[in-house]
Design a protein around this motif. Structure first.
Motif, PDB file in Angstrom:
ATOM      1  N   MET A  35       0.844  -1.196   0.000  1.00  0.00           N
ATOM      2  CA  MET A  35       0.000   0.000   0.000  1.00  0.00           C
ATOM      3  C   MET A  35       0.883   1.252   0.000  1.00  0.00           C
ATOM      4  O   MET A  35       1.716   1.434   0.878  1.00  0.00           O
ATOM      5  N   SER A  36       0.676   2.076  -0.998  1.00  0.00           N
ATOM      6  CA  SER A  36       1.393   3.351  -1.030  1.00  0.00           C
ATOM      7  C   SER A  36       0.604   4.385  -0.229  1.00  0.00           C
ATOM      8  O   SER A  36      -0.626   4.374  -0.232  1.00  0.00           O
ATOM      9  N   ILE A  37       1.324   5.252   0.467  1.00  0.00           N
ATOM     10  CA  ILE A  37       0.658   6.253   1.297  1.00  0.00           C
ATOM     11  C   ILE A  37       1.308   7.604   1.073  1.00  0.00           C
ATOM     12  O   ILE A  37       2.533   7.727   0.996  1.00  0.00           O
ATOM     13  N   ILE A  38       0.459   8.615   0.976  1.00  0.00           N
ATOM     14  CA  ILE A  38       0.982   9.959   0.806  1.00  0.00           C
ATOM     15  C   ILE A  38       0.227  10.904   1.729  1.00  0.00           C
ATOM     16  O   ILE A  38      -0.963  10.719   1.984  1.00  0.00           O
ATOM     17  N   GLY A  39       0.939  11.863   2.276  1.00  0.00           N
ATOM     18  CA  GLY A  39       0.310  12.786   3.213  1.00  0.00           C
ATOM     19  C   GLY A  39       0.315  14.211   2.684  1.00  0.00           C
ATOM     20  O   GLY A  39       0.493  14.457   1.487  1.00  0.00           O
ATOM     21  N   PHE A  40       0.115  15.157   3.599  1.00  0.00           N
ATOM     22  CA  PHE A  40       0.092  16.564   3.223  1.00  0.00           C
ATOM     23  C   PHE A  40       0.536  17.383   4.437  1.00  0.00           C
ATOM     24  O   PHE A  40       0.053  17.132   5.549  1.00  0.00           O
ATOM     25  N   ASP A  41       1.422  18.299   4.241  1.00  0.00           N
ATOM     26  CA  ASP A  41       1.924  19.234   5.272  1.00  0.00           C
ATOM     27  C   ASP A  41       3.440  19.190   5.368  1.00  0.00           C
ATOM     28  O   ASP A  41       4.094  20.205   5.392  1.00  0.00           O
ATOM     29  N   ASP A  42       3.961  17.944   5.498  1.00  0.00           N
ATOM     30  CA  ASP A  42       5.363  17.750   5.834  1.00  0.00           C
ATOM     31  C   ASP A  42       5.721  18.379   7.169  1.00  0.00           C
ATOM     32  O   ASP A  42       6.607  19.214   7.273  1.00  0.00           O
ATOM     33  N   ILE A  43       4.988  17.981   8.184  1.00  0.00           N
ATOM     34  CA  ILE A  43       5.374  18.390   9.537  1.00  0.00           C
ATOM     35  C   ILE A  43       6.680  17.684   9.880  1.00  0.00           C
ATOM     36  O   ILE A  43       7.016  16.668   9.267  1.00  0.00           O
ATOM     37  N   ALA A 102       9.374  13.273   8.680  1.00  0.00           N
ATOM     38  CA  ALA A 102      10.716  12.809   8.353  1.00  0.00           C
ATOM     39  C   ALA A 102      11.210  11.816   9.400  1.00  0.00           C
ATOM     40  O   ALA A 102      12.225  11.158   9.221  1.00  0.00           O
ATOM     41  N   ASN A 103      10.498  11.718  10.489  1.00  0.00           N
ATOM     42  CA  ASN A 103      10.953  10.879  11.593  1.00  0.00           C
ATOM     43  C   ASN A 103      10.255   9.538  11.675  1.00  0.00           C
ATOM     44  O   ASN A 103      10.603   8.700  12.487  1.00  0.00           O
ATOM     45  N   VAL A 104       9.213   9.350  10.878  1.00  0.00           N
ATOM     46  CA  VAL A 104       8.574   8.037  10.900  1.00  0.00           C
ATOM     47  C   VAL A 104       9.305   7.132   9.916  1.00  0.00           C
ATOM     48  O   VAL A 104      10.089   7.589   9.094  1.00  0.00           O
ATOM     49  N   HIS A 105       9.018   5.876  10.027  1.00  0.00           N
ATOM     50  CA  HIS A 105       9.686   4.927   9.148  1.00  0.00           C
ATOM     51  C   HIS A 105       8.679   4.045   8.452  1.00  0.00           C
ATOM     52  O   HIS A 105       7.845   3.473   9.108  1.00  0.00           O
ATOM     53  N   PRO A 106       8.672   3.909   7.156  1.00  0.00           N
ATOM     54  CA  PRO A 106       9.521   4.667   6.231  1.00  0.00           C
ATOM     55  C   PRO A 106       9.128   6.143   6.180  1.00  0.00           C
ATOM     56  O   PRO A 106       8.006   6.490   6.504  1.00  0.00           O
ATOM     57  N   ARG A 107      10.060   6.964   5.760  1.00  0.00           N
ATOM     58  CA  ARG A 107       9.841   8.401   5.702  1.00  0.00           C
ATOM     59  C   ARG A 107       8.616   8.682   4.825  1.00  0.00           C
ATOM     60  O   ARG A 107       8.505   8.179   3.713  1.00  0.00           O
ATOM     61  N   LEU A 108       7.721   9.473   5.344  1.00  0.00           N
ATOM     62  CA  LEU A 108       6.456   9.727   4.650  1.00  0.00           C
ATOM     63  C   LEU A 108       6.650  10.571   3.392  1.00  0.00           C
ATOM     64  O   LEU A 108       7.303  11.611   3.421  1.00  0.00           O
ATOM     65  N   THR A 109       6.084  10.101   2.304  1.00  0.00           N
ATOM     66  CA  THR A 109       5.986  10.916   1.101  1.00  0.00           C
ATOM     67  C   THR A 109       4.823  11.875   1.324  1.00  0.00           C
ATOM     68  O   THR A 109       3.760  11.469   1.789  1.00  0.00           O
ATOM     69  N   CYS A 144       5.768   5.364  -1.010  1.00  0.00           N
ATOM     70  CA  CYS A 144       5.069   5.134  -2.275  1.00  0.00           C
ATOM     71  C   CYS A 144       5.941   4.316  -3.229  1.00  0.00           C
ATOM     72  O   CYS A 144       7.142   4.537  -3.324  1.00  0.00           O
ATOM     73  N   CYS A 145       5.298   3.419  -3.947  1.00  0.00           N
ATOM     74  CA  CYS A 145       5.972   2.725  -5.034  1.00  0.00           C
ATOM     75  C   CYS A 145       4.911   2.245  -6.012  1.00  0.00           C
ATOM     76  O   CYS A 145       3.727   2.470  -5.797  1.00  0.00           O
ATOM     77  N   ALA A 146       5.332   1.614  -7.074  1.00  0.00           N
ATOM     78  CA  ALA A 146       4.366   1.117  -8.044  1.00  0.00           C
ATOM     79  C   ALA A 146       3.501   0.036  -7.399  1.00  0.00           C
ATOM     80  O   ALA A 146       3.964  -0.666  -6.494  1.00  0.00           O
ATOM     81  N   PRO A 147       2.257  -0.078  -7.811  1.00  0.00           N
ATOM     82  CA  PRO A 147       1.377  -1.092  -7.221  1.00  0.00           C
ATOM     83  C   PRO A 147       1.818  -2.495  -7.631  1.00  0.00           C
ATOM     84  O   PRO A 147       2.511  -2.672  -8.645  1.00  0.00           O
ATOM     85  N   ALA A 148       1.404  -3.481  -6.849  1.00  0.00           N
ATOM     86  CA  ALA A 148       1.850  -4.862  -7.037  1.00  0.00           C
ATOM     87  C   ALA A 148       1.625  -5.363  -8.462  1.00  0.00           C
ATOM     88  O   ALA A 148       2.555  -5.854  -9.104  1.00  0.00           O
ATOM     89  N   GLN A 149       0.427  -5.190  -8.979  1.00  0.00           N
ATOM     90  CA  GLN A 149       0.140  -5.752 -10.309  1.00  0.00           C
ATOM     91  C   GLN A 149       0.989  -5.103 -11.398  1.00  0.00           C
ATOM     92  O   GLN A 149       1.396  -5.748 -12.354  1.00  0.00           O
ATOM     93  N   ALA A 150       1.301  -3.824 -11.226  1.00  0.00           N
ATOM     94  CA  ALA A 150       2.101  -3.129 -12.239  1.00  0.00           C
ATOM     95  C   ALA A 150       3.544  -3.631 -12.242  1.00  0.00           C
ATOM     96  O   ALA A 150       4.235  -3.568 -13.232  1.00  0.00           O
TER      97      ALA A 150
END
Lengths: 348, 348
Positions: free
Chosen positions: B278-286, B290-297, B340-346
């Motif tokens: 599952m790819s995950i993306i956020g908003f803000d860049d608090i 940068a401190n969570v793992h993996p680093r949030l996109t 984030c990365c390409a989805p499994a099927q791709a």
DNA sequence: GTGAAAGCGCTAACAT
DNA sequence: ATGTTAGCGCTTTCAC
């Protein structure tokens, strides 16, 4: 509707208006507002009614200029970044609101010398008291505050000497408990990352760590102790250093959560798993500690309550200036998350 | 050394003292302090010298009472917990310090009705202007502020109507960019977790998401959109819901970082891996992103700069009350982390 | 119990 | 260019 010199409309209701409306002199209105004695119940009633009716709002500038209170409390912090401060302020804020007080915020981050300047401003009538969260180099202006008999309360500053009224947490006990917990899991080599060494709380946590090792008959290896500054990068660096040790520890105790996050980063970078390969424990229990994965095991400081207690202490001090300065220490508590387990060899 | 009515020592230096020392009337001193014209260079020099020599500190109460400035700016925030606000305040604080201004903090958290009361206090001379970070239900008191011609600047409030001067970020573009990025990686089913729907910024981010889907010829599945409130728990819940969908998405775009942390939690609880499953993306860049793992996109908002710009705008407004209210939108930027990365099927 | 009056430190007319 | 003076809204003696 009048306008002041900046063009804002300022149709203020003053105590004179209230006096007229209530049929008393405005001195009486002042007495009612400030709950001074010697006011006829009838008159008081009429004044109160007039106040709500006309929507009176006191002008604090005039009040404090005339020798009364400013109903402002100053708050000196270093930073608002980590959530730690935010939690404390939440408590302060709540308590202050109850007493109809406002909060003036001073941040010292990055600035070096200006700290004593704000003390000047503040004590000139701007504020009735001052709250200081984790101040560094406070000695300079605390002396001034004391000389002027200006009420203040320190939060989480536990210097070695008598610096005045303060609220803190049981840092020693927290350090002792966390270390004992790790020892109880079977860890024998436990790394430690200190906080800023000038800060009392940092020293106490380290002392608690040392005492726990000693009480459980474990040797104190200075190599396992790394200096940090309560910010994430030094946690990371300390973690890297400890991991590179030929005889690496099986657990790391960071003096606060932010540094623990740094340690987690370092551990993962080496491809190690938490907690299987390395147990990690923090200190503070900031909100974020519950949001990382795995949930950080840490020592909770009652931050909001610390803010609350400090504030009531300060308001008390403002009301009774000749009190004995108190020193309150609130209990910490171990929060068991998912970043600690028995060390590998113990599990075999 | 005198003492005021609360026992504090108050041997203040006033402009009268300065006047005597410099051999001029205290009106001239006032002129020097406020940089009004018509002062003899000699006299100005003597006054300045006397001021530093005697250690003069202006009494802001008296100043503002007499019709001048209070040199205080009010700041209304909801919360200090997430670091988001802290970043903005850092910028404000810096800019304010340059202009010798102080900050009065008002937190609305938990309180319901009191918001309009603080406007009363503030506009009575306590502050020269007001900064509002992400205010909710602001319409009520904004009307009052406007009527009184009281300077204010909204930060990150992008309502639909004209609410006055404001500083925000390009939320639409950010939403569009993040979504396009995911689509570019090969994702076709992208979950979305909204922010508080009443907030303009939340709506814009959603609109950007929709537009990106449309522009890339992807269908808009309402089932993939879940309502959140910018706090972690709703991110978690939205994540759980999306994961339980029979035809689950391969990526989730949360409207802010805190909710993205919640999604991460949900994904892990299902034993899935980020970003592989599952790819995950956020908003803000608090900072925490940068401190969570993996680093949030995530999509970076220039928070500190927003605070900075809002503050200079406000100070400008205080100095020139008859200005046109500006609306500034600062650019956002995609920060590519590791979630984030390409989805499994791709990838097959 | 209540009013009258002084003054907190300063700004901004209004003089000169 | 500079001094004089009148408040800003309030608290606090000091009378009555």
């Amino acid at each position: 509707m009048r306008a002041n010199n900046r063009g804002q409309s300022t149709d203020r209701i003053t105590i004179i208006d209230i006096g007229k409306e209530a049929g008393v002199s405005y001195a009486t209105v002042s007495r009612v507002i400030n709950n001074k004695g010697n006011v006829n119940p009838d008159a008081r009633e009429r004044v109160l009614r007039a106040m709500t009716q006309l929507g009176y709002v006191a002008n604090t500038q005039a009040r404090s200029l005339a020798g009364g209170r400013s109903y402002v409390v100053g708050l000196l912090v270093q930073d608002l970044g980590t959530g730690y401060t935010g939690e404390i302020i939440r408590g302060m804020d709540d308590e202050l609101a109850k007493a109809q007080y406002n909060l003036m915020l001073f941040t010292t981050h990055r600035r070096k010398v200006k700290e004593s300047l704000f003390v000047q401003t503040l004590t000139q009538g701007t504020a009735d008291g001052l709250l200081l969260i984790l101040p560094r180099n406070a000695e300079a202006y605390l002396e001034t505050l004391r000389r002027r008999k200006f009420p203040y309360v320190l939060v989480d500053h536990q210097g070695i000497d008598e610096l005045g009224p303060s609220v803190g947490a049981s840092n020693w006990q927290g350090g002792y408990d966390a270390t004992s917990y790790l020892i109880g899991l079977g860890h024998k080599r436990i790394g430690f990352i200190t906080g800023t060494p000038e800060l009392g709380c940092a020293v106490r946590r380290l002392d608690g760590y040392k005492a726990a090792l000693h009480d459980h008959g474990l040797p104190l290896d200075p190599n396992l102790i790394r200096e940090g500054d309560f910010y994430q990068p030094t946690g990371y660096k300390g973690g890297v250093d400890l991991l590179n040790l030929p005889d690496r520890p099986t657990a790391i105790f960071a003096s606060n959560d932010m540094m623990a996050f740094g340690v987690m980063e370092a551990v993962r970078e080496q491809g190690l798993s938490i907690p299987k390969d390395m147990s990690i424990i923090g200190f503070d229990d900031i909100p974020m500690a519950a949001n990382v994965h795995p949930r950080l095991t840490t020592v909770r400081q009652p931050l909001e309550q610390m803010g609350r207690v400090a504030t009531t202490m300060l308001l008390d001090l403002i009301n009774n200036p000749d009190q004995q300065p108190e020193k309150i220490e609130l209990p910490t508590r171990l929060i068991v998350g998912e970043t600690c387990c028995a060390p590998a060899q113990a599990r075999k």
